[in-house]
Design a protein around this motif. Structure first.
Motif, short mmCIF file in Angstrom:
data_model
loop_
_atom_site.label_atom_id
_atom_site.label_comp_id
_atom_site.label_asym_id
_atom_site.label_seq_id
_atom_site.Cartn_x
_atom_site.Cartn_y
_atom_site.Cartn_z
N GLY A 50 0.86 -1.08 0.02
CA GLY A 50 0.02 0.06 -0.13
C GLY A 50 0.77 1.09 0.03
O GLY A 50 1.89 1.15 0.66
N ASN A 51 0.50 2.10 -0.76
CA ASN A 51 1.31 3.48 -0.84
C ASN A 51 1.45 4.42 0.12
O ASN A 51 2.38 5.05 0.30
CB ASN A 51 1.02 4.15 -2.32
N LYS A 52 0.50 4.29 1.12
CA LYS A 52 0.39 5.13 2.33
C LYS A 52 1.16 4.43 3.40
O LYS A 52 0.77 3.37 3.81
CB LYS A 52 -0.98 5.59 2.48
N GLY A 53 2.15 5.23 4.11
CA GLY A 53 2.80 4.70 5.16
C GLY A 53 1.86 4.30 6.08
O GLY A 53 0.70 4.73 6.33
N PRO A 54 2.51 3.85 7.35
CA PRO A 54 1.79 3.51 8.59
C PRO A 54 1.00 4.72 9.19
O PRO A 54 0.27 4.45 9.97
CB PRO A 54 2.91 2.99 9.31
N ASN A 55 1.45 6.12 9.17
CA ASN A 55 0.76 7.15 9.71
C ASN A 55 -0.18 7.59 8.56
O ASN A 55 -1.00 8.51 8.71
CB ASN A 55 1.73 8.28 9.86
N ASP A 76 9.95 8.60 8.40
CA ASP A 76 11.18 8.08 8.53
C ASP A 76 11.49 6.87 9.36
O ASP A 76 12.16 6.49 10.06
CB ASP A 76 12.19 9.08 9.50
N CYS A 77 10.28 5.84 9.04
CA CYS A 77 10.26 4.67 9.65
C CYS A 77 10.67 3.58 8.58
O CYS A 77 10.44 3.85 7.26
CB CYS A 77 8.99 4.24 10.65
N ILE A 82 8.39 -6.96 2.35
CA ILE A 82 8.22 -8.61 2.32
C ILE A 82 6.73 -8.84 3.15
O ILE A 82 5.93 -9.29 2.42
CB ILE A 82 9.11 -9.22 2.92
N ASP A 83 6.60 -8.28 4.06
CA ASP A 83 5.36 -8.63 4.93
C ASP A 83 4.60 -7.09 5.44
O ASP A 83 3.48 -7.33 5.92
CB ASP A 83 5.72 -9.26 6.18
N GLY A 84 5.16 -6.04 5.05
CA GLY A 84 4.39 -4.88 5.11
C GLY A 84 4.53 -4.28 6.64
O GLY A 84 4.08 -3.11 6.97
N ARG A 85 5.29 -5.04 7.53
CA ARG A 85 5.46 -4.63 8.96
C ARG A 85 6.50 -3.57 9.19
O ARG A 85 7.32 -3.36 8.42
CB ARG A 85 5.74 -5.70 9.81
N GLY A 92 3.06 -0.60 13.40
CA GLY A 92 2.38 -0.67 12.19
C GLY A 92 2.52 -1.68 11.05
O GLY A 92 3.42 -1.96 11.22
N SER A 93 1.49 -1.25 10.05
CA SER A 93 2.08 -2.18 9.00
C SER A 93 1.19 -1.31 7.73
O SER A 93 0.13 -0.78 8.04
CB SER A 93 1.41 -3.59 9.35
N VAL A 94 1.35 -2.15 6.62
CA VAL A 94 0.86 -1.50 5.45
C VAL A 94 0.50 -2.96 4.62
O VAL A 94 1.13 -4.01 4.89
CB VAL A 94 1.64 -0.62 4.46
#
Length: 110
Positions: A50-55, A76-77, A82-85, A92-94
């Motif tokens: 997903g193109n939107k970061g975890p925030n 800046d995280c 591989i798993d979006g974490r 967070g995750s995507v």
């Protein structure tokens, strides 16, 4: 087909030719009302998240790729391709998406 099976049905969508993806440079694509960031890693592997970061603000396609991670340009995280974490100590995750390459064409399963 039951409800559980219906929600698991995915569609293979062509997004770009392989040579149009530069190594370690993301590109974003809008697919079925979702914005998806696609990356070609140094080893040629194609990853999609997903193109939107975890925030929910940072466009990951604009982030810096290092190995199998992309740095969110806003927060800046490090987000795993591989798993979006998000790498600890951040949280967070995507979403992640399966990809395939056929005859030089890149497909995403959504």
């Amino acid at each position: 087909m039951g409800l559980e099976q219906a929600s698991a049905v995915q569609e293979k969508i062509r997004v770009v030719r392989m040579e149009q993806l530069l190594p370690r440079i993301g590109r974003s694509f809008r697919i079925k009302d979702e914005e998806i960031a696609v990356f070609r890693l140094s080893d040629g592997t194609i990853k999609a998240v997903g193109n939107k970061g975890p925030n929910k603000l940072g466009p990951l396609a604009e982030g810096t790729v290092s190995g199998e991670y992309v740095f969110c340009p806003v927060r800046d995280c490090r987000v795993s391709l591989i798993d979006g974490r998000v790498q600890e100590p951040d949280e967070g995750s995507v979403p992640t998406y399966a990809t395939t390459v056929e005859d030089g064409e890149v497909f995403i399963w959504v």
